[in-house]
Every structure is written in C-alpha cells, then in structure tokens.
Design a protein around this motif. Sequence first.
Motif, PDB file in Angstrom:
ATOM      1  N   MET A  35      36.765  44.376  57.163  1.00 29.11           N
ATOM      2  CA  MET A  35      37.374  45.117  56.034  1.00 29.11           C
ATOM      3  C   MET A  35      36.656  45.057  54.886  1.00 29.11           C
ATOM      4  O   MET A  35      37.060  44.627  53.809  1.00 29.11           O
ATOM      5  CB  MET A  35      38.656  44.215  55.923  1.00 29.11           C
ATOM      6  N   PRO A  36      35.336  45.803  54.905  1.00 29.27           N
ATOM      7  CA  PRO A  36      34.586  45.738  53.748  1.00 29.27           C
ATOM      8  C   PRO A  36      35.228  46.469  52.508  1.00 29.27           C
ATOM      9  O   PRO A  36      36.102  47.318  52.652  1.00 29.27           O
ATOM     10  CB  PRO A  36      33.225  46.584  54.078  1.00 29.27           C
ATOM     11  N   GLY A  37      34.817  45.846  51.315  1.00 34.12           N
ATOM     12  CA  GLY A  37      35.483  46.559  50.085  1.00 34.12           C
ATOM     13  C   GLY A  37      36.986  45.871  49.747  1.00 34.12           C
ATOM     14  O   GLY A  37      37.468  46.383  48.804  1.00 34.12           O
ATOM     15  N   HIS A  38      37.272  44.752  50.505  1.00 32.66           N
ATOM     16  CA  HIS A  38      38.503  44.287  50.245  1.00 32.66           C
ATOM     17  C   HIS A  38      38.330  42.698  49.829  1.00 32.66           C
ATOM     18  O   HIS A  38      39.192  41.827  50.231  1.00 32.66           O
ATOM     19  CB  HIS A  38      39.417  44.305  51.570  1.00 32.66           C
ATOM     20  N   ALA A  39      37.463  42.737  49.044  1.00 31.77           N
ATOM     21  CA  ALA A  39      37.088  41.281  48.661  1.00 31.77           C
ATOM     22  C   ALA A  39      38.254  40.771  47.804  1.00 31.77           C
ATOM     23  O   ALA A  39      38.759  39.486  47.874  1.00 31.77           O
ATOM     24  CB  ALA A  39      36.007  41.138  47.705  1.00 31.77           C
ATOM     25  N   ARG A  40      38.873  41.613  46.733  1.00 30.10           N
ATOM     26  CA  ARG A  40      40.177  40.904  45.972  1.00 30.10           C
ATOM     27  C   ARG A  40      41.084  40.291  47.046  1.00 30.10           C
ATOM     28  O   ARG A  40      41.941  39.560  46.737  1.00 30.10           O
ATOM     29  CB  ARG A  40      40.508  41.897  44.979  1.00 30.10           C
ATOM     30  N   ARG A  41      41.485  41.486  48.049  1.00 28.53           N
ATOM     31  CA  ARG A  41      42.282  40.739  49.064  1.00 28.53           C
ATOM     32  C   ARG A  41      42.277  39.784  49.633  1.00 28.53           C
ATOM     33  O   ARG A  41      43.174  38.910  50.048  1.00 28.53           O
ATOM     34  CB  ARG A  41      42.834  42.229  49.824  1.00 28.53           C
ATOM     35  N   ALA A  42      40.906  39.390  49.905  1.00 27.14           N
ATOM     36  CA  ALA A  42      40.505  38.154  50.632  1.00 27.14           C
ATOM     37  C   ALA A  42      40.840  37.004  49.666  1.00 27.14           C
ATOM     38  O   ALA A  42      41.384  35.727  49.951  1.00 27.14           O
ATOM     39  CB  ALA A  42      39.022  38.263  51.154  1.00 27.14           C
ATOM     40  N   GLY A  43      40.509  37.248  48.370  1.00 28.10           N
ATOM     41  CA  GLY A  43      40.921  36.220  47.494  1.00 28.10           C
ATOM     42  C   GLY A  43      42.509  36.005  47.326  1.00 28.10           C
ATOM     43  O   GLY A  43      42.881  34.793  47.160  1.00 28.10           O
ATOM     44  N   ARG A  44      43.472  36.743  47.421  1.00 30.02           N
ATOM     45  CA  ARG A  44      44.676  36.857  47.523  1.00 30.02           C
ATOM     46  C   ARG A  44      44.987  35.867  48.819  1.00 30.02           C
ATOM     47  O   ARG A  44      46.072  35.169  48.827  1.00 30.02           O
ATOM     48  CB  ARG A  44      45.487  38.081  47.619  1.00 30.02           C
ATOM     49  N   ALA A  45      44.232  36.175  49.834  1.00 31.28           N
ATOM     50  CA  ALA A  45      44.707  35.428  51.117  1.00 31.28           C
ATOM     51  C   ALA A  45      44.312  34.023  50.798  1.00 31.28           C
ATOM     52  O   ALA A  45      45.033  33.000  51.409  1.00 31.28           O
ATOM     53  CB  ALA A  45      43.842  36.045  52.327  1.00 31.28           C
ATOM     54  N   LEU A  46      43.427  33.623  50.211  1.00 32.81           N
ATOM     55  CA  LEU A  46      43.060  32.334  49.852  1.00 32.81           C
ATOM     56  C   LEU A  46      43.804  31.618  48.806  1.00 32.81           C
ATOM     57  O   LEU A  46      44.489  30.364  49.212  1.00 32.81           O
ATOM     58  CB  LEU A  46      41.452  32.235  49.257  1.00 32.81           C
ATOM     59  N   ALA A  47      44.430  32.165  48.062  1.00 29.03           N
ATOM     60  CA  ALA A  47      45.566  31.696  46.959  1.00 29.03           C
ATOM     61  C   ALA A  47      46.705  31.370  47.903  1.00 29.03           C
ATOM     62  O   ALA A  47      47.408  30.346  47.260  1.00 29.03           O
ATOM     63  CB  ALA A  47      45.979  32.769  46.071  1.00 29.03           C
ATOM     64  N   MET A  48      46.959  31.911  48.950  1.00 30.26           N
ATOM     65  CA  MET A  48      48.002  31.381  49.925  1.00 30.26           C
ATOM     66  C   MET A  48      47.473  30.730  51.058  1.00 30.26           C
ATOM     67  O   MET A  48      48.566  30.564  52.164  1.00 30.26           O
ATOM     68  CB  MET A  48      48.841  32.751  50.360  1.00 30.26           C
ATOM     69  N   ALA A  49      46.492  30.094  51.052  1.00 27.68           N
ATOM     70  CA  ALA A  49      45.861  29.441  52.527  1.00 27.68           C
ATOM     71  C   ALA A  49      46.698  28.197  52.540  1.00 27.68           C
ATOM     72  O   ALA A  49      47.105  27.388  51.864  1.00 27.68           O
ATOM     73  CB  ALA A  49      44.472  29.126  52.205  1.00 27.68           C
ATOM     74  N   PRO A  50      46.853  27.857  53.755  1.00 25.13           N
ATOM     75  CA  PRO A  50      47.277  26.395  54.509  1.00 25.13           C
ATOM     76  C   PRO A  50      46.485  25.157  53.734  1.00 25.13           C
ATOM     77  O   PRO A  50      45.546  25.502  53.418  1.00 25.13           O
ATOM     78  CB  PRO A  50      47.251  26.254  55.854  1.00 25.13           C
ATOM     79  N   GLU A  51      47.339  24.121  53.507  1.00 28.44           N
ATOM     80  CA  GLU A  51      46.573  23.174  52.855  1.00 28.44           C
ATOM     81  C   GLU A  51      45.452  22.571  54.261  1.00 28.44           C
ATOM     82  O   GLU A  51      45.683  22.671  55.173  1.00 28.44           O
ATOM     83  CB  GLU A  51      47.562  21.927  52.555  1.00 28.44           C
ATOM     84  N   GLY A  52      44.487  21.941  53.582  1.00 24.21           N
ATOM     85  CA  GLY A  52      43.382  21.632  54.220  1.00 24.21           C
ATOM     86  C   GLY A  52      42.274  22.550  54.689  1.00 24.21           C
ATOM     87  O   GLY A  52      41.227  22.229  55.214  1.00 24.21           O
ATOM     88  N   LEU A  53      42.589  24.006  54.227  1.00 23.48           N
ATOM     89  CA  LEU A  53      41.364  24.928  54.510  1.00 23.48           C
ATOM     90  C   LEU A  53      40.270  24.681  53.550  1.00 23.48           C
ATOM     91  O   LEU A  53      40.700  24.592  52.296  1.00 23.48           O
ATOM     92  CB  LEU A  53      42.049  26.323  54.433  1.00 23.48           C
ATOM     93  N   PRO A  54      39.022  24.621  53.686  1.00 28.10           N
ATOM     94  CA  PRO A  54      38.013  24.490  52.675  1.00 28.10           C
ATOM     95  C   PRO A  54      37.647  25.566  51.829  1.00 28.10           C
ATOM     96  O   PRO A  54      36.748  26.180  51.742  1.00 28.10           O
ATOM     97  CB  PRO A  54      36.792  24.196  53.490  1.00 28.10           C
ATOM     98  N   CYS A  55      38.859  25.982  51.151  1.00 24.67           N
ATOM     99  CA  CYS A  55      38.601  27.160  50.246  1.00 24.67           C
ATOM    100  C   CYS A  55      37.771  26.946  48.912  1.00 24.67           C
ATOM    101  O   CYS A  55      37.154  28.165  48.618  1.00 24.67           O
ATOM    102  CB  CYS A  55      40.134  27.428  49.572  1.00 24.67           C
ATOM    103  N   HIS A  56      37.335  25.563  48.793  1.00 27.66           N
ATOM    104  CA  HIS A  56      36.477  25.492  47.707  1.00 27.66           C
ATOM    105  C   HIS A  56      34.915  26.022  47.957  1.00 27.66           C
ATOM    106  O   HIS A  56      34.136  26.363  47.301  1.00 27.66           O
ATOM    107  CB  HIS A  56      36.423  24.208  47.209  1.00 27.66           C
ATOM    108  N   ARG A  57      34.767  26.409  49.398  1.00 28.60           N
ATOM    109  CA  ARG A  57      33.703  27.045  49.868  1.00 28.60           C
ATOM    110  C   ARG A  57      33.391  28.530  49.326  1.00 28.60           C
ATOM    111  O   ARG A  57      32.299  29.245  50.088  1.00 28.60           O
ATOM    112  CB  ARG A  57      33.302  26.534  51.003  1.00 28.60           C
TER     113      ARG A  57
END
Length: 100
Positions: A35-57
Amino acid sequence: MKIPADFDAEIWSVVAEIPAGRVATYGQLARLIGMPGHARRAGRALAMAPEGLPCHRVVNSQGRTAPGWTGQRELLAAEGVRFRANGCVDLSASGWEEIG
C-alpha cells in the motif's frame, strides 16, 4: 486504492518483525504491505496497536520520533539506535533493511 479491512493487522504484523536496535518508517511499512503512499494511514494503525507491539521502532521519513511521545527516544536509545545531532534517528545507521 481502497484500504483493505486487514490493513491495521498487516501493519502490526510487519512492526512485530522490526528487530531491536532498528527502526522503520511509516512509508516503509505501507510499502511492505503493498500500500505505497499510505504512510499516514500506517501511523493511524499504530495509534490503535495492541499493547506490547514495538511501535517505538517506527519513525517518520526524516527519522523524527512521534510528536508528544517523549519516551520514544529513550526506548530507542536503550536499544542502541543512533541519533543525529538534530535529534532525528540516523536512518543510515539504524534503519531496518527488511528481509524477504
């Protein structure tokens, strides 16, 4: 291009693969799931990520950490991620070169 229903889960799956001491960008995550071009949507997915996922990376394309997340830099530094003098992650030294 329509966002697939499993977009978030696919992003989370890729984030789970980022090794300690490495970072990926939001755009890189989007490209990896086709899904190239959907970086912002990827960011939104991380905002809702389950606990324990290494989103800090995950950082932006310039290596900037997430605004308002003061602990992200400390988490990355504790893993050995290198930073430039301007405070951005040194993507050439700490960027994730995904395999596969």
